[in-house]
Each structure stands twice: as C-alpha cells, then as structure tokens.
Motif scaffolding. Structure first.
Motif, mmCIF file in Angstrom:
data_model
loop_
_atom_site.group_PDB
_atom_site.id
_atom_site.type_symbol
_atom_site.label_atom_id
_atom_site.label_comp_id
_atom_site.label_asym_id
_atom_site.label_seq_id
_atom_site.Cartn_x
_atom_site.Cartn_y
_atom_site.Cartn_z
ATOM 1 N N VAL A 98 0.856 -1.188 0.000
ATOM 2 C CA VAL A 98 0.000 0.000 0.000
ATOM 3 C C VAL A 98 0.889 1.234 0.000
ATOM 4 O O VAL A 98 1.707 1.420 0.909
ATOM 5 C CB VAL A 98 -0.935 0.040 1.221
ATOM 6 N N ASN A 99 0.734 2.054 -1.012
ATOM 7 C CA ASN A 99 1.433 3.333 -1.096
ATOM 8 C C ASN A 99 0.387 4.438 -0.942
ATOM 9 O O ASN A 99 -0.374 4.718 -1.866
ATOM 10 C CB ASN A 99 2.165 3.472 -2.432
ATOM 11 N N ASP A 100 0.349 5.024 0.241
ATOM 12 C CA ASP A 100 -0.594 6.100 0.540
ATOM 13 C C ASP A 100 0.136 7.429 0.391
ATOM 14 O O ASP A 100 0.955 7.794 1.233
ATOM 15 C CB ASP A 100 -1.134 5.913 1.969
ATOM 16 N N ALA A 101 -0.139 8.126 -0.714
ATOM 17 C CA ALA A 101 0.380 9.487 -0.938
ATOM 18 C C ALA A 101 1.898 9.536 -0.956
ATOM 19 O O ALA A 101 2.500 10.460 -0.411
ATOM 20 C CB ALA A 101 -0.166 10.440 0.126
ATOM 21 N N GLY A 102 2.517 8.555 -1.625
ATOM 22 C CA GLY A 102 3.976 8.545 -1.697
ATOM 23 C C GLY A 102 4.498 8.283 -3.090
ATOM 24 O O GLY A 102 5.490 7.567 -3.247
ATOM 25 N N CYS A 103 3.870 8.874 -4.104
ATOM 26 C CA CYS A 103 4.297 8.629 -5.481
ATOM 27 C C CYS A 103 5.142 9.757 -6.061
ATOM 28 O O CYS A 103 5.773 9.583 -7.108
ATOM 29 C CB CYS A 103 3.079 8.384 -6.382
ATOM 30 N N ASP A 104 5.170 10.908 -5.420
ATOM 31 C CA ASP A 104 5.856 12.063 -5.995
ATOM 32 C C ASP A 104 7.351 11.854 -6.151
ATOM 33 O O ASP A 104 7.957 12.295 -7.122
ATOM 34 C CB ASP A 104 5.601 13.299 -5.135
ATOM 35 N N ILE A 105 7.974 11.148 -5.213
ATOM 36 C CA ILE A 105 9.432 11.021 -5.212
ATOM 37 C C ILE A 105 9.933 10.213 -6.403
ATOM 38 O O ILE A 105 11.114 10.270 -6.749
ATOM 39 C CB ILE A 105 9.906 10.373 -3.893
ATOM 40 N N PHE A 106 9.059 9.478 -7.077
ATOM 41 C CA PHE A 106 9.481 8.676 -8.223
ATOM 42 C C PHE A 106 9.597 9.502 -9.503
ATOM 43 O O PHE A 106 10.000 8.982 -10.542
ATOM 44 C CB PHE A 106 8.524 7.497 -8.402
ATOM 45 N N ASP A 107 9.258 10.775 -9.410
ATOM 46 C CA ASP A 107 9.449 11.724 -10.506
ATOM 47 C C ASP A 107 10.636 12.614 -10.152
ATOM 48 O O ASP A 107 10.549 13.407 -9.219
ATOM 49 C CB ASP A 107 8.189 12.568 -10.694
ATOM 50 N N PRO A 108 11.774 12.505 -10.873
ATOM 51 C CA PRO A 108 12.950 13.320 -10.525
ATOM 52 C C PRO A 108 12.668 14.812 -10.547
ATOM 53 O O PRO A 108 13.355 15.587 -9.869
ATOM 54 C CB PRO A 108 13.980 12.934 -11.598
ATOM 55 N N GLY A 109 11.655 15.217 -11.313
ATOM 56 C CA GLY A 109 11.338 16.638 -11.412
ATOM 57 C C GLY A 109 10.231 17.091 -10.485
ATOM 58 O O GLY A 109 9.718 18.205 -10.636
ATOM 59 N N SER A 110 9.874 16.260 -9.508
ATOM 60 C CA SER A 110 8.771 16.599 -8.617
ATOM 61 C C SER A 110 9.050 17.887 -7.847
ATOM 62 O O SER A 110 10.167 18.125 -7.375
ATOM 63 C CB SER A 110 8.536 15.456 -7.621
ATOM 64 N N LYS A 111 8.004 18.682 -7.665
ATOM 65 C CA LYS A 111 8.142 19.916 -6.892
ATOM 66 C C LYS A 111 8.355 19.635 -5.411
ATOM 67 O O LYS A 111 8.705 20.540 -4.644
ATOM 68 C CB LYS A 111 6.916 20.798 -7.079
ATOM 69 N N SER A 112 8.145 18.392 -5.002
ATOM 70 C CA SER A 112 8.347 18.048 -3.594
ATOM 71 C C SER A 112 9.796 18.252 -3.164
ATOM 72 O O SER A 112 10.053 18.606 -2.010
ATOM 73 C CB SER A 112 7.944 16.595 -3.332
ATOM 74 N N PHE A 113 10.738 18.016 -4.070
ATOM 75 C CA PHE A 113 12.148 18.127 -3.697
ATOM 76 C C PHE A 113 12.536 19.559 -3.318
ATOM 77 O O PHE A 113 13.092 19.781 -2.242
ATOM 78 C CB PHE A 113 13.041 17.581 -4.812
ATOM 79 N N PRO A 114 12.267 20.569 -4.160
ATOM 80 C CA PRO A 114 12.594 21.933 -3.732
ATOM 81 C C PRO A 114 11.780 22.391 -2.532
ATOM 82 O O PRO A 114 12.286 23.127 -1.678
ATOM 83 C CB PRO A 114 12.292 22.788 -4.978
ATOM 84 N N MET A 115 10.516 21.951 -2.427
ATOM 85 C CA MET A 115 9.706 22.320 -1.270
ATOM 86 C C MET A 115 10.327 21.772 0.011
ATOM 87 O O MET A 115 10.424 22.470 1.027
ATOM 88 C CB MET A 115 8.280 21.785 -1.435
ATOM 89 N N LEU A 116 10.775 20.523 -0.042
ATOM 90 C CA LEU A 116 11.370 19.903 1.135
ATOM 91 C C LEU A 116 12.678 20.606 1.520
ATOM 92 O O LEU A 116 12.924 20.866 2.703
ATOM 93 C CB LEU A 116 11.616 18.424 0.869
ATOM 94 N N ARG A 117 13.526 20.901 0.524
ATOM 95 C CA ARG A 117 14.793 21.569 0.837
ATOM 96 C C ARG A 117 14.561 22.937 1.465
ATOM 97 O O ARG A 117 15.298 23.354 2.363
ATOM 98 C CB ARG A 117 15.640 21.692 -0.436
ATOM 99 N N GLU A 118 13.529 23.631 1.012
ATOM 100 C CA GLU A 118 13.254 24.958 1.561
ATOM 101 C C GLU A 118 12.728 24.872 2.983
ATOM 102 O O GLU A 118 13.170 25.616 3.866
ATOM 103 C CB GLU A 118 12.257 25.687 0.672
ATOM 104 N N VAL A 119 11.794 23.944 3.237
ATOM 105 C CA VAL A 119 11.195 23.837 4.561
ATOM 106 C C VAL A 119 12.177 23.267 5.582
ATOM 107 O O VAL A 119 12.300 23.773 6.703
ATOM 108 C CB VAL A 119 9.919 22.973 4.513
#
Length: 250
Positions: A98-119
């Motif tokens: 079960v993958n609950d809301a954890g698919c973004d990291i599989f996209d190298p260009g995901s906006k999650s990466f810059p958001m995480l580095r900033e926060v």
C-alpha cells in the motif's frame, strides 16, 4: 512515516500518523509498526548516508528477522515510498503493498524536492537539514507547532536532548534525493498493490499516482474526495477493504 504536510484550507492539519488508527487496523490484522532507522529508538549506527534504498532494505531485513510470510507492507508519504522501493528491490517478499500518498518522489522533477529543501533545509540549494528553519516554518502554525513539539519530545526522550535534530538530518538525507527509481520500476511489483491518494494532495498529486498505478501489474487505485496530504479514517477503511479482498489476513 509522515514527516511533513502542506497546510489544509482550514489552517489545521489532521494526524500524520497511523497511531490513532491502530485500533481499527488491529481488529483485522497483526500490525507491526517499527521506528525506521534514525527515528525513535532505532539508531543509525553505520557511516553510510541514510537513503530510501537503505530504509527499504531495513524493512526487508525486519521481515526476515521476524520470519514473516509475505506480509502486507503499507505506509503513508515517506512510508509509502519506502514500502514501494522495498517491493521493487526485494520481489516476492511482500504479499501486498500500500502506497498512501507517496508517489511524488518517483518523478525526478517533482516539486516536492525543492519544497522539502526549503522547509527542512532553509533554502532551495540546502544540502543539510536546518533545525532553525524547521522551527520557523512549523512555528508559524499552531497545529504544526504542536506537531513539532511531539517530534522533539518523542525523539529527545528516546535519544537524549537534541536527538530530534539528528533524526531531522537522517530524514533530510533520505528525502531530498531522487531514489533512483521511477514509475517504470513499478512494473516489477507483481503483487496486489494499492495506490491511495487524496484528490487535493499537493505533495503527491493525483496525476503522479495515476501514472504509478498504470505501471502496476496488479494495481488498484483509490482517490478520496476532498482529501489533502493527510491520513484519514476513510483512508484506513480503504486499506482495510483492499487487504481484506486481496488476501486472507483479515
């Protein structure tokens, strides 16, 4: 493990842990909820960088150490990422995923990466966690300020004063990098797999989850309405239903 979330429209954030939902889960299943490497009472004793692959291998090692027979492996956000990578790296070990809301990291260009580095690092180019930046970001909202207080209390009581900062660095090391796996690798997960997401999730968008789902040989997709990057009773009910229909664990 869920380590952060985007604000909800109400200004509050529902729980980011399965903790309050364990009673519903243990009615049907034998639940094992370990602290991952570097969190709680589980230490990171090696010199290597904490990575998603290392955390996934830890899950596989735990399954082996406990002698579990093809258990279901489930997680929210980072936990969902780890469960998925474990299934890719160790085919046949899990009976369901079960993958609950954890698919973004599989996209190298995901906006999650810059958001995480900033926060968590204080800037888009951050290479180390910045506890002061985290306190500033979380302290701006009463709900997240309380959440951070719980993180501090839990980790400092387990590892000593200031241990939460060490945990934060381990999390940052693992989460700020693309793990080297993309949605094409989901084709290697040949067991019943549920991709679960809220339709208003800004960190793991529905579009990413649909792409991931379409690569799963035995995948199912559940999109919950009016739901953000959080754990809800409806999500837990969907997981219980999925596992009850795909195996005899219930």
């Amino acid at each position: 493990m869920a380590a952060w979330s985007a604000p909800t429209r109400s200004g509050t954030r529902p729980p980011l842990s399965y903790g309050i939902h364990l009673a519903a889960l243990i009615e049907r299943f034998h639940v094992i909820a370990p602290d991952q490497r570097g969190c709680g009472r589980t230490r990171h004793t090696g010199d290597e960088r904490v990575s998603m692959s290392l955390l996934a291998d830890d899950v596989a090692a735990l399954i082996g150490a406990l002698g579990l027979d093809r258990p279901a492996v489930a997680g929210f956000s980072m936990g969902g990422m780890i469960a998925t990578i474990m299934a890719i790296r160790h085919p046949g070990l899990a009976g369901a995923v079960v993958n609950d809301a954890g698919c973004d990291i599989f996209d190298p260009g995901s906006k999650s990466f810059p958001m995480l580095r900033e926060v968590f690092g204080g800037g888009l180019d951050a290479t180390e966690a910045d506890p002061d930046a985290v306190e500033a970001a979380f302290g701006a909202d009463p709900a997240m300020r309380g959440f951070l207080s719980l993180i501090k209390a839990d980790h400092d009581s387990a590892g000593g004063p200031g241990y939460w900062k060490i945990m934060l660095q381990h999390f940052f090391e693992a989460a700020r990098h693309w793990p080297g796996y993309g949605v094409d690798d989901f084709a290697e997960i040949d067991v019943p797999s549920l991709v679960l997401v809220g339709d208003r999730d800004e960190l793991s968008p529905v579009e990413d989850c649909v792409r991931a789902y379409r690569h799963l040989p035995r995948g199912q997709l559940c999109v919950l309405p009016d739901t953000e990057h959080v754990i809800t009773a409806a999500k837990v009910a969907a997981i219980v239903d999925f596992l009850g229909r795909t195996n005899s664990w219930s």
